[in-house]
Design a protein around this motif. Structure first.
Motif, PDB file in Angstrom:
ATOM      1  N   SER A  20      19.879  -6.058  13.644  1.00 28.11           N
ATOM      2  CA  SER A  20      19.496  -4.864  14.386  1.00 28.11           C
ATOM      3  C   SER A  20      18.368  -5.084  15.388  1.00 28.11           C
ATOM      4  O   SER A  20      17.987  -4.157  16.080  1.00 28.11           O
ATOM      5  N   GLY A  21      17.820  -6.265  15.483  1.00 26.86           N
ATOM      6  CA  GLY A  21      16.794  -6.534  16.481  1.00 26.86           C
ATOM      7  C   GLY A  21      17.426  -6.603  17.861  1.00 26.86           C
ATOM      8  O   GLY A  21      18.260  -7.465  18.115  1.00 26.86           O
ATOM      9  N   GLY A  22      17.047  -5.700  18.733  1.00 30.24           N
ATOM     10  CA  GLY A  22      17.701  -5.622  20.035  1.00 30.24           C
ATOM     11  C   GLY A  22      16.847  -6.016  21.225  1.00 30.24           C
ATOM     12  O   GLY A  22      17.314  -5.952  22.358  1.00 30.24           O
ATOM     13  N   ALA A  23      15.610  -6.424  20.994  1.00 32.82           N
ATOM     14  CA  ALA A  23      14.742  -6.787  22.123  1.00 32.82           C
ATOM     15  C   ALA A  23      15.318  -7.979  22.881  1.00 32.82           C
ATOM     16  O   ALA A  23      15.791  -8.937  22.283  1.00 32.82           O
ATOM     17  N   LEU A  24      15.267  -7.907  24.187  1.00 34.95           N
ATOM     18  CA  LEU A  24      15.788  -8.991  25.014  1.00 34.95           C
ATOM     19  C   LEU A  24      15.053 -10.304  24.765  1.00 34.95           C
ATOM     20  O   LEU A  24      15.621 -11.379  24.897  1.00 34.95           O
ATOM     21  N   ALA A  25      13.792 -10.238  24.364  1.00 43.78           N
ATOM     22  CA  ALA A  25      12.996 -11.441  24.122  1.00 43.78           C
ATOM     23  C   ALA A  25      13.557 -12.276  22.971  1.00 43.78           C
ATOM     24  O   ALA A  25      13.287 -13.475  22.889  1.00 43.78           O
ATOM     25  N   ILE A  26      14.338 -11.680  22.102  1.00 43.52           N
ATOM     26  CA  ILE A  26      14.933 -12.423  20.987  1.00 43.52           C
ATOM     27  C   ILE A  26      15.858 -13.516  21.529  1.00 43.52           C
ATOM     28  O   ILE A  26      15.952 -14.598  20.955  1.00 43.52           O
ATOM     29  N   SER A  27      16.521 -13.241  22.633  1.00 45.73           N
ATOM     30  CA  SER A  27      17.452 -14.213  23.217  1.00 45.73           C
ATOM     31  C   SER A  27      16.767 -15.506  23.638  1.00 45.73           C
ATOM     32  O   SER A  27      17.405 -16.551  23.707  1.00 45.73           O
ATOM     33  N   THR A  28      15.479 -15.440  23.906  1.00 46.14           N
ATOM     34  CA  THR A  28      14.745 -16.633  24.341  1.00 46.14           C
ATOM     35  C   THR A  28      13.683 -17.053  23.326  1.00 46.14           C
ATOM     36  O   THR A  28      12.798 -17.836  23.652  1.00 46.14           O
ATOM     37  N   ALA A  29      13.793 -16.554  22.099  1.00 46.99           N
ATOM     38  CA  ALA A  29      12.785 -16.845  21.068  1.00 46.99           C
ATOM     39  C   ALA A  29      12.914 -18.246  20.491  1.00 46.99           C
ATOM     40  O   ALA A  29      12.030 -18.701  19.784  1.00 46.99           O
ATOM     41  N   GLY A  30      14.018 -18.905  20.762  1.00 53.68           N
ATOM     42  CA  GLY A  30      14.176 -20.274  20.283  1.00 53.68           C
ATOM     43  C   GLY A  30      15.612 -20.593  19.934  1.00 53.68           C
ATOM     44  O   GLY A  30      16.457 -19.700  19.844  1.00 53.68           O
ATOM     45  N   TYR A  85      17.023 -21.431  17.217  1.00 49.24           N
ATOM     46  CA  TYR A  85      17.529 -21.082  15.890  1.00 49.24           C
ATOM     47  C   TYR A  85      17.541 -19.578  15.645  1.00 49.24           C
ATOM     48  O   TYR A  85      17.805 -19.127  14.536  1.00 49.24           O
ATOM     49  N   ILE A  86      17.274 -18.773  16.671  1.00 48.48           N
ATOM     50  CA  ILE A  86      17.212 -17.319  16.540  1.00 48.48           C
ATOM     51  C   ILE A  86      18.414 -16.694  17.237  1.00 48.48           C
ATOM     52  O   ILE A  86      18.674 -16.969  18.404  1.00 48.48           O
ATOM     53  N   TYR A  87      19.129 -15.834  16.515  1.00 52.62           N
ATOM     54  CA  TYR A  87      20.317 -15.171  17.073  1.00 52.62           C
ATOM     55  C   TYR A  87      20.248 -13.679  16.782  1.00 52.62           C
ATOM     56  O   TYR A  87      19.652 -13.252  15.810  1.00 52.62           O
ATOM     57  N   ARG A  88      20.885 -12.901  17.633  1.00 51.69           N
ATOM     58  CA  ARG A  88      20.977 -11.457  17.391  1.00 51.69           C
ATOM     59  C   ARG A  88      22.431 -11.039  17.525  1.00 51.69           C
ATOM     60  O   ARG A  88      23.202 -11.637  18.281  1.00 51.69           O
ATOM     61  N   SER A  89      22.809  -9.995  16.818  1.00 51.23           N
ATOM     62  CA  SER A  89      24.197  -9.540  16.859  1.00 51.23           C
ATOM     63  C   SER A  89      24.367  -8.271  17.681  1.00 51.23           C
ATOM     64  O   SER A  89      25.487  -7.857  17.941  1.00 51.23           O
ATOM     65  N   ILE A  90      23.276  -7.661  18.102  1.00 43.01           N
ATOM     66  CA  ILE A  90      23.321  -6.456  18.929  1.00 43.01           C
ATOM     67  C   ILE A  90      22.872  -6.855  20.333  1.00 43.01           C
ATOM     68  O   ILE A  90      21.830  -7.494  20.482  1.00 43.01           O
ATOM     69  N   PRO A  91      23.630  -6.512  21.362  1.00 41.60           N
ATOM     70  CA  PRO A  91      23.293  -6.983  22.707  1.00 41.60           C
ATOM     71  C   PRO A  91      21.975  -6.472  23.272  1.00 41.60           C
ATOM     72  O   PRO A  91      21.343  -7.148  24.052  1.00 41.60           O
ATOM     73  N   ASN A  92      21.544  -5.264  22.894  1.00 44.79           N
ATOM     74  CA  ASN A  92      20.281  -4.746  23.420  1.00 44.79           C
ATOM     75  C   ASN A  92      19.768  -3.617  22.540  1.00 44.79           C
ATOM     76  O   ASN A  92      20.446  -3.167  21.616  1.00 44.79           O
TER      77      ASN A  92
END
Length: 70
Positions: A40-50, A52-59
């Motif tokens: 459920s983490g939707g911050a755009l910064a997650i995409s560039t956090a490293g 090994y970090i993935y998100r399943s919600i686009p925003n």
């Protein structure tokens, strides 16, 4: 930080839940080289956090709509 030997059986992390927690944990997750996915983490910064970090919600808007419907 935990000794690497105590984490040898960890193959992945599900969570953290919110964007702030994901971004705070990202340096440790990346250092341990264990993939983590947030549902459920939707911050755009997650995409560039490293790597090994993935998100399943686009925003964040999608996350709000998804959680509101649950």
């Amino acid at each position: 930080m935990y000794p690497r030997s105590s984490l040898t059986q960890v193959v992945a992390i599900i969570g953290p839940i919110c964007s702030g927690a994901v971004l705070a944990a990202a340096p440790t997750i990346n250092a341990l080289k264990v993939p983590a996915i947030t549902a459920s983490g939707g911050a755009l910064a997650i995409s560039t956090a490293g790597p090994y970090i993935y998100r399943s919600i686009p925003n964040a808007v999608s996350a709000y709509v998804h959680l509101k419907c649950v």
